[in-house]
Design a protein around this motif. Sequence first.
Motif: not given
Length: 153
Positions: A11-24, A26-28
């Motif tokens: 339902f979300a209008r943006f892929d927030m999961g992909a952004a969170a995964i990318d951030e994770l 990049m850092n771990v």
Amino acid sequence: MKIIGICDTTFARFDMGAAAIDELQMNVTDLKIIRRIVPGIKDLPVACKKLIEEESCEIVMALGMPGNKEKDKMCAHEASTGLIRAQLMTNTHILEVFVHEDEEEDPKELKVLMEQRARDHAQNLIKMIFKPKLLKREVGKGIREGKEDVGPL
């Protein structure tokens, strides 16, 4: 290796999961991410609980976008209550990352907020699991996710 769960909605209008995964990612480096996608925010609690109990996730991010109607706000409250209950039942943190559709009027600004909040909470997850001393330094600082910090009193 830490196992992290990401659960988000269609339902979300943006892929927030992909952004969170990318951030994770990049850092771990020592991280296994298991992602589950559900239709809406009221589906998040059971999906998160299953990630914890069936996939051995040590922490889960629950990402979603409640709509702007009064009924949507009620559904967000119910989902939030379910996420709290799932945390208590499993003794495991579930980071609720909701962006309400009416937080921004401009769709471009809403997209920016959704991405930034997902990334900011991914950083919170990193601090909780890998760098808890960093959280201690942030106590009382009025830090917000996705928007400008309000600062300390």
